[in-house]
Design a protein around this motif. Structure first.
Motif, PDB file in Angstrom:
ATOM      1  N   ARG A 180       0.724  -1.101   0.040  1.00 23.79           N
ATOM      2  CA  ARG A 180       0.126   0.073   0.011  1.00 23.79           C
ATOM      3  C   ARG A 180       0.912   1.116   0.104  1.00 23.79           C
ATOM      4  O   ARG A 180       0.491   2.296  -0.585  1.00 23.79           O
ATOM      5  N   ASN A 184       0.801   3.431  -5.130  1.00 19.88           N
ATOM      6  CA  ASN A 184       0.418   4.517  -5.899  1.00 19.88           C
ATOM      7  C   ASN A 184       1.525   5.251  -6.833  1.00 19.88           C
ATOM      8  O   ASN A 184       1.233   5.684  -7.775  1.00 19.88           O
ATOM      9  N   SER A 216      -5.492   2.867  -2.710  1.00 21.32           N
ATOM     10  CA  SER A 216      -4.185   3.882  -2.788  1.00 21.32           C
ATOM     11  C   SER A 216      -4.291   4.365  -4.062  1.00 21.32           C
ATOM     12  O   SER A 216      -3.447   5.457  -4.315  1.00 21.32           O
TER      13      SER A 216
END
Ligand code: DX5
Ligand code: ZN
Length: 221
Positions: A180, A184, A216
């Motif tokens: 996580r 992104n 995310s």
């Protein structure tokens, strides 16, 4: 925009493999990633057709098979028979990529090519029309739980441009150190398919982890 979360069973508890795979499916995983290692291309050994067949019986999700082996073509037929939906071979061990990718498609499978961190993108630029998936390794292959290599981001950006310029619809997959925390930036660079082993299977709540990874990227679960 596509976000595929693809748990790698390399980090699963093999004493309860069926439950682990079912949990991933219930948690919204898109594909299941199966890492085949031969102790020759990479310094580790894992599993082959038997495990692909076992996972096939546990889920209807597509099985994304990552071949970290020399002479990958020796296994195509067996692995497809066992239930693979995608076969990804490494460009570093494939001097006849065009022929090998064509064969994978003939078998009705998604044809993928993987590149190690040190392998340049131009190793695949001549065969883009034959590729259904490009896998950019974001660690050196062989082991789960390694740290994401930060300079991979620029390579993913360039891979996205290369595929777009060729009008390719191929999936752009990343594998190694995806969590996580790292997802992104990789997503923003243009990847759409995210393999994760350690982040999912070592989480207290693996289903929550799959949802968190998707979130995310700004995509609702
Ligand atoms: C590494 C394998 C990966 C591995 C990723 O050689 O190709 O698929 O399972 O594991 P994590 O997400 O733990 O880095
Ligand atoms: Zn893998």
């Amino acid at each position: 925009m596509t976000v595929r979360i693809v748990p790698s069973i390399l980090s699963a508890d093999f004493a309860k493999l069926g439950d682990e795979v079912a949990m991933c499916e219930a948690g919204g995983a898109d594909w299941i990633h199966i890492d085949v290692m031969d102790g020759c291309f990479v310094p580790n050994l894992t599993y082959g057709a038997k495990v692909i067949d076992t996972v096939r019986r546990c889920t209807s999700l597509p099985l994304d098979v990552h071949l970290m082996v020399v002479e990958p073509e020796k296994y195509f037929d067996d692995f497809v028979r066992a239930g693979a939906n995608g076969l990804t071979l490494h460009a570093e061990v494939a001097p006849h990529l065009h022929r090998q990718l064509t064969r994978i498609r003939e078998l009705g499978c998604r044809a993928g090519v993987a590149l190690n961190p040190a392998t340049p993108l131009n190793a695949v630029c001549e065969v883009i029309p034959e590729i259904d998936l490009l896998l950019i390794m974001t660690v050196n292959p062989g082991f789960g739980g390694q740290e994401f290599i930060p300079y991979s981001i620029d390579k993913i950006r360039r891979a996205r441009l290369m595929l777009d310029e060729e009008g390719s619809q191929a999936a752009l997959e990343v594998d190694g150190g995806i969590s996580r925390e790292t997802i992104n930036e990789v997503w923003s660079a243009g990847a759409d398919t995210f393999v994760a082993g350690n982040a999912i299977f070592s989480a207290r709540d693996p289903k929550g982890e799959i949802a968190a990874m998707r979130a995310s990227c700004g995509v609702p679960a």
